[in-house]
Structure formats: structure tokens, C-alpha cells
Scaffold this motif. Sequence first.
Motif, PDB file in Angstrom:
ATOM      1  N   VAL A  36      35.625  75.769  47.422  1.00 16.49           N
ATOM      2  CA  VAL A  36      34.914  76.525  46.164  1.00 16.49           C
ATOM      3  C   VAL A  36      33.909  76.469  46.237  1.00 16.49           C
ATOM      4  CG1 VAL A  36      34.902  77.517  43.965  1.00 16.49           C
ATOM      5  CG2 VAL A  36      37.139  77.161  45.081  1.00 16.49           C
ATOM      6  N   MET A  37      33.832  74.445  46.492  1.00 14.15           N
ATOM      7  CA  MET A  37      32.076  74.272  45.491  1.00 14.15           C
ATOM      8  C   MET A  37      31.933  74.473  47.682  1.00 14.15           C
ATOM      9  SD  MET A  37      31.904  74.196  43.228  1.00 14.15           S
ATOM     10  CE  MET A  37      30.513  73.210  42.924  1.00 14.15           C
ATOM     11  N   SER A  38      32.553  74.492  48.768  1.00 15.50           N
ATOM     12  CA  SER A  38      31.753  74.201  50.092  1.00 15.50           C
ATOM     13  C   SER A  38      30.607  76.154  49.954  1.00 15.50           C
ATOM     14  CB  SER A  38      32.522  74.056  50.948  1.00 15.50           C
ATOM     15  OG  SER A  38      33.003  73.582  51.260  1.00 15.50           O
ATOM     16  N   ASP A  39      31.649  77.012  49.661  1.00 16.11           N
ATOM     17  CA  ASP A  39      30.801  78.380  49.507  1.00 16.11           C
ATOM     18  C   ASP A  39      30.075  78.762  48.422  1.00 16.11           C
ATOM     19  OD1 ASP A  39      32.652  79.395  51.206  1.00 16.11           O
ATOM     20  OD2 ASP A  39      34.167  80.232  49.699  1.00 16.11           O
ATOM     21  N   VAL A  40      30.031  77.631  47.437  1.00 19.58           N
ATOM     22  CA  VAL A  40      29.106  77.549  46.195  1.00 19.58           C
ATOM     23  C   VAL A  40      27.282  77.299  47.336  1.00 19.58           C
ATOM     24  CG1 VAL A  40      28.312  76.618  44.078  1.00 19.58           C
ATOM     25  CG2 VAL A  40      30.131  77.499  44.486  1.00 19.58           C
ATOM     26  N   LEU A  41      27.739  75.919  47.590  1.00 21.17           N
ATOM     27  CA  LEU A  41      26.933  74.849  48.573  1.00 21.17           C
ATOM     28  C   LEU A  41      26.175  75.578  49.296  1.00 21.17           C
ATOM     29  CD1 LEU A  41      25.650  72.473  48.805  1.00 21.17           C
ATOM     30  CD2 LEU A  41      26.721  71.275  50.149  1.00 21.17           C
ATOM     31  N   PHE A  68      34.579  64.345  45.794  1.00 15.62           N
ATOM     32  CA  PHE A  68      35.628  64.072  44.787  1.00 15.62           C
ATOM     33  C   PHE A  68      37.147  64.344  45.242  1.00 15.62           C
ATOM     34  CE2 PHE A  68      32.655  64.384  40.859  1.00 15.62           C
ATOM     35  CZ  PHE A  68      32.938  63.142  40.746  1.00 15.62           C
ATOM     36  N   GLY A  69      37.293  65.540  45.997  1.00 19.64           N
ATOM     37  CA  GLY A  69      37.647  66.484  47.227  1.00 19.64           C
ATOM     38  C   GLY A  69      37.881  65.598  48.602  1.00 19.64           C
ATOM     39  N   SER A  70      37.281  65.062  48.893  1.00 20.86           N
ATOM     40  CA  SER A  70      37.107  63.921  49.649  1.00 20.86           C
ATOM     41  C   SER A  70      38.706  63.247  49.533  1.00 20.86           C
ATOM     42  CB  SER A  70      36.581  63.684  51.085  1.00 20.86           C
ATOM     43  OG  SER A  70      37.025  62.433  51.311  1.00 20.86           O
ATOM     44  N   ILE A  71      38.261  62.485  48.090  1.00 21.66           N
ATOM     45  CA  ILE A  71      39.627  61.738  47.408  1.00 21.66           C
ATOM     46  C   ILE A  71      40.489  61.877  47.483  1.00 21.66           C
ATOM     47  CG2 ILE A  71      39.924  60.219  46.154  1.00 21.66           C
ATOM     48  CD1 ILE A  71      36.573  59.575  46.101  1.00 21.66           C
ATOM     49  N   ALA A  72      40.556  62.947  46.872  1.00 21.23           N
ATOM     50  CA  ALA A  72      41.563  63.566  46.440  1.00 21.23           C
ATOM     51  C   ALA A  72      42.919  63.758  48.262  1.00 21.23           C
ATOM     52  CB  ALA A  72      41.753  65.285  45.948  1.00 21.23           C
ATOM     53  N   PHE A  73      41.661  64.446  49.140  1.00 24.35           N
ATOM     54  CA  PHE A  73      42.923  64.609  50.720  1.00 24.35           C
ATOM     55  C   PHE A  73      43.044  63.192  50.888  1.00 24.35           C
ATOM     56  CE2 PHE A  73      40.559  68.577  51.366  1.00 24.35           C
ATOM     57  CZ  PHE A  73      41.589  69.266  51.624  1.00 24.35           C
ATOM     58  N   SER A  74      42.867  62.165  50.717  1.00 22.66           N
ATOM     59  CA  SER A  74      42.988  60.545  50.836  1.00 22.66           C
ATOM     60  C   SER A  74      44.218  60.294  50.336  1.00 22.66           C
ATOM     61  CB  SER A  74      42.014  59.805  51.177  1.00 22.66           C
ATOM     62  OG  SER A  74      40.842  60.065  52.174  1.00 22.66           O
ATOM     63  N   PHE A 131      58.422  62.553  45.706  1.00 16.97           N
ATOM     64  CA  PHE A 131      56.762  61.946  45.897  1.00 16.97           C
ATOM     65  C   PHE A 131      56.094  63.108  47.083  1.00 16.97           C
ATOM     66  CE2 PHE A 131      59.384  57.833  45.044  1.00 16.97           C
ATOM     67  CZ  PHE A 131      58.435  58.001  43.860  1.00 16.97           C
ATOM     68  N   LEU A 132      57.134  63.227  47.793  1.00 15.81           N
ATOM     69  CA  LEU A 132      55.830  64.925  48.652  1.00 15.81           C
ATOM     70  C   LEU A 132      55.244  66.479  47.945  1.00 15.81           C
ATOM     71  CD1 LEU A 132      58.596  65.131  51.572  1.00 15.81           C
ATOM     72  CD2 LEU A 132      56.286  64.099  51.991  1.00 15.81           C
ATOM     73  N   VAL A 133      55.551  66.655  47.114  1.00 16.38           N
ATOM     74  CA  VAL A 133      55.568  67.867  45.662  1.00 16.38           C
ATOM     75  C   VAL A 133      54.253  66.851  44.999  1.00 16.38           C
ATOM     76  CG1 VAL A 133      55.114  68.660  43.782  1.00 16.38           C
ATOM     77  CG2 VAL A 133      57.962  68.926  45.687  1.00 16.38           C
ATOM     78  N   ILE A 134      54.012  65.573  44.540  1.00 15.36           N
ATOM     79  CA  ILE A 134      52.989  65.154  43.812  1.00 15.36           C
ATOM     80  C   ILE A 134      52.126  65.022  45.819  1.00 15.36           C
ATOM     81  CG2 ILE A 134      52.060  62.833  42.453  1.00 15.36           C
ATOM     82  CD1 ILE A 134      54.959  62.446  41.842  1.00 15.36           C
ATOM     83  N   SER A 135      52.282  64.104  45.930  1.00 14.05           N
ATOM     84  CA  SER A 135      50.933  64.532  47.204  1.00 14.05           C
ATOM     85  C   SER A 135      50.383  65.802  47.302  1.00 14.05           C
ATOM     86  CB  SER A 135      51.872  63.095  48.736  1.00 14.05           C
ATOM     87  OG  SER A 135      52.320  62.782  48.405  1.00 14.05           O
ATOM     88  N   MET A 136      51.915  66.938  47.316  1.00  9.59           N
ATOM     89  CA  MET A 136      50.796  68.400  47.812  1.00  9.59           C
ATOM     90  C   MET A 136      50.597  67.940  47.054  1.00  9.59           C
ATOM     91  SD  MET A 136      50.363  70.720  49.415  1.00  9.59           S
ATOM     92  CE  MET A 136      52.046  70.051  51.065  1.00  9.59           C
ATOM     93  N   ILE A 137      50.030  67.937  45.687  1.00 15.44           N
ATOM     94  CA  ILE A 137      49.317  68.738  44.616  1.00 15.44           C
ATOM     95  C   ILE A 137      47.899  67.584  44.401  1.00 15.44           C
ATOM     96  CG2 ILE A 137      48.980  68.777  41.993  1.00 15.44           C
ATOM     97  CD1 ILE A 137      52.218  68.595  41.579  1.00 15.44           C
ATOM     98  N   PHE A 138      48.397  66.704  44.895  1.00 15.98           N
ATOM     99  CA  PHE A 138      46.940  66.261  45.024  1.00 15.98           C
ATOM    100  C   PHE A 138      45.535  66.458  46.047  1.00 15.98           C
ATOM    101  CE2 PHE A 138      48.172  62.364  42.521  1.00 15.98           C
ATOM    102  CZ  PHE A 138      46.874  61.769  42.683  1.00 15.98           C
ATOM    103  N   LEU A 139      46.751  66.545  48.060  1.00 20.41           N
ATOM    104  CA  LEU A 139      45.900  67.744  48.354  1.00 20.41           C
ATOM    105  C   LEU A 139      45.422  68.957  48.158  1.00 20.41           C
ATOM    106  CD1 LEU A 139      46.940  68.140  52.522  1.00 20.41           C
ATOM    107  CD2 LEU A 139      46.529  70.085  50.809  1.00 20.41           C
ATOM    108  N   THR A 140      45.949  69.286  47.188  1.00 24.09           N
ATOM    109  CA  THR A 140      45.719  71.151  46.996  1.00 24.09           C
ATOM    110  C   THR A 140      44.826  70.866  46.251  1.00 24.09           C
ATOM    111  OG1 THR A 140      48.005  71.889  46.733  1.00 24.09           O
ATOM    112  CG2 THR A 140      46.680  73.323  45.394  1.00 24.09           C
ATOM    113  N   VAL A 141      44.443  69.669  44.864  1.00 25.87           N
ATOM    114  CA  VAL A 141      43.365  69.446  44.416  1.00 25.87           C
ATOM    115  C   VAL A 141      41.941  69.491  45.115  1.00 25.87           C
ATOM    116  CG1 VAL A 141      42.404  68.152  42.644  1.00 25.87           C
ATOM    117  CG2 VAL A 141      44.580  68.742  42.225  1.00 25.87           C
ATOM    118  N   GLY A 142      42.276  68.177  46.367  1.00 30.02           N
ATOM    119  CA  GLY A 142      41.581  68.659  47.259  1.00 30.02           C
ATOM    120  C   GLY A 142      40.456  69.600  47.986  1.00 30.02           C
TER     121      GLY A 142
END
Length: 407
Positions: free
Chosen positions: A323-328, A286-292, A306-317
Motif C-alpha cells: 500500500v505505501m509503495s503506491d502512495v510513495l 517497518f515493512g522490511s523488518i516484518a518480512f525479515s 509457529f508457521l501461522v504466527i510467521s505468516m501473520i508477520f509476513l502479511t503485516v509487512g
Amino acid sequence: MSGFFAKWHPAVIVIVSGTLFTRAAFFMTMPFLAIYLYSEKGIDPSMVGLIIGISALTGTFGGFFGGYLSDRIGRVPVMTAAIFTWSVVFIGFAIADATWHFFLLNMLNGLCRSWFEPISRALLADVTTKENRLRVFNARYFAINVGAAIGPVVGTQLGTSSSTKAFYITALAYLLYALLIVVTLKGHASELARGEEKKFSMKSALRVLVNDKVLAFFLIGNTIVMMAQSQMDTTLAQYIGNAPQFENGVKLFAYLVVTNAITVLVLQFPVTNYINRFQPMNALRFGSIAFSLALLGFGLSTNWIFLVISMIFLTVGEIIVFVMSDVLLDDLAPEHMRGTYFGAMSFRSIGFSAGPWIGGMLLSTFGFEHGFYVFGCLTLISLLALPFFQYGEGIRKTLAEQQSAST
């Protein structure tokens, strides 16, 4: 926060608190380095990409060795050596002039980061119970982004894209952090050493890592994702700072960095609480899709909204992946090799190294006027992470079923 300080081990408090202040100092300077090198030093965009990327390249193998070394001789000595050196590196950035100076300094920057970051995360895991580790990793990531919200604003006021005084401030912040670690954790040396195993060799550590197929697929997928994430401080910084369709590009980029940090502060805990219901490898997809989606959005954007919206998607990714990389990794790592496993994550820095160079080449090829082609190509590359996470999760499920059947 008062409850946090009362509950956790002093090592957790020192690392989380120090992370906040040093990251504020870090983000005063490093997000603007690409703009500084291009506008003030006249270095070509592709060369700027190489300078920025060399940091990650040196960190690729340095992180594994640093993590291994921390399992052998202790977390605190390695961390302390790294952060003292880091302080000197930032002084070097302030006085450097030639292109090779910046290459050398950013090589050392990457080495220090690759030693300090994974070892500090391993230390956090050492002194925290398993059920509380996600909370501690969240706290550390939260501190990073509080610093990231403050740093760019201060950096803009200090004129970091054309001045060097912020580098001296950053050097002082890291020096104080190093002293804080030495003074505060000195009395806990024997306690902190309990999580460290000193009886395995480098050869045996490499053998374990090579035979862990889930780790291998995770690292390959994460490397590709990091290539996408690395575009923020390099390709995106140069693009927004120089593209004709954006006025006051340097200030706009600073506000995007702040948007990134504020979005983390607002969404980190809701996103991680939601994503924690999934297996870590699926969450990484899911994080990878958000980055894309974010990269595609940057290429299509013609105004700040639109730059701000894109940055929000990048941030979610970013939230999901970091966080999940550390958990894994914490799930995969044997107790006595935690530092080595967290250090092995530095191999994903190949993506951080290749990403700026690829982005710089695309900017040189298509120019600042054709952002869609630049970021469209980067979007397609970032999507290649998905099958690796899927394969890794498949192997993980198979191994879990085999282990369940044998018991």
C-alpha cells in the motif's frame, strides 16, 4: 460496499470488482505451481525456482515499457491487450508438458502482469482525487486478498497441485474480466485519456527516472523486499510441501495462504491507518523488518502454530509495503508520467526473479530437513533493504527542505 459503488468512477468499480474475481481464480492455481512442477513433472527445486522466477524477470523491463506505452496511447488499450493474452497463458499452463513450455508460459505470465497491474493502478490514480487515492489503493488491495482467501481453498478442493482443470477456470475468469473492461469503459475513453500525456519520448522518460534519486533508492530497497516476499509461493511452498516435519504439507500450505489473506482482511485498514502517520519511506522500513522476522520464523517453525504466527508477520509487512509503495510513487510521479512511474516499479521484479532462484538453490544445498539454514540466509539478505530506505528518506527530506527554503 453499496456506498463504494455509488461514489466512485466506473473504472474504479470495474478494476476493484474484477480484481476480486480474477485474483480468486489466480490463487486457485499459481500458489500451487511450484508444488505441481516438482511433484507431477519431476522438475528439480532449483529449476522450479528458475521457472517461477522467470515471470518476474520478464516483468522487470516489460512493466516500464507498458507504463510508458499507456502514457502514450492510453491505459485501457494496453490493459485490454494484456489481460486477453493472460487468459491464453493460463490455457497454456493446462496443456504444457515440457520444461521449456513452463519457462515460456511463465515469461508471458510475468509480462502480462507487469503490463496490467501498474497500468491499472495508474488508471485508478487518474480518476481519483489525491486525498482519496489511499482509500482506493486500499480497496484494490482488499479485493486482492478477498480473492486470495477464496482461491487456495477452491484450489485445494480441485487438486490443483496434481490437476490442470483449475487453469481452465482461471483462463475463463480473465477472459470475462477483459470483456468487462471493454464493454464497461468503452463509453469513458475520452474521459480516461485526460490523465495521459502523449508528448514525451522514451529517452526523456528514462532521463527523469535516472535523475530521481529518491525513486532509485526506493526501487533498490523494494527489490530486496520483493525477494523476501517471493519466497512465499516458491521456497516456502516447496519446503512445507516436502519437509518431513510437516504432515499433509500441501494442505497446510493452502491454509497458510488463506491465513495470509484473512490477516489482510482483518488488519489492512488498522495497519494502514496507523502507518499512514509516518513518511512512506520510513513505513517501508517497518515493512522490511516484518518480512525479515517472518522468514526467520519460518526457519524456526516446527509446527503449524509457529508457521501461522510467521505468516501473520509476513502479511503485516506485505500490507505496509504494497500500500505505501503506491502512495510513495503517486507522490513522486509528475502528473503526465504517472504510468511511467508506476511501470518503473516493475524493476523491483528483479527481486521476485532472483528470490525463487536463491531459495531454490538454498533448498538444494541444505535440503528440506534444514529449514533454519535456508530461511536464516534469506532473512539476512532481506535486512539489506533497510539502509536503502533510510538513504532515500534522507534525500527526500533534504529536497523538501531545499524546496521550502527557495519558496
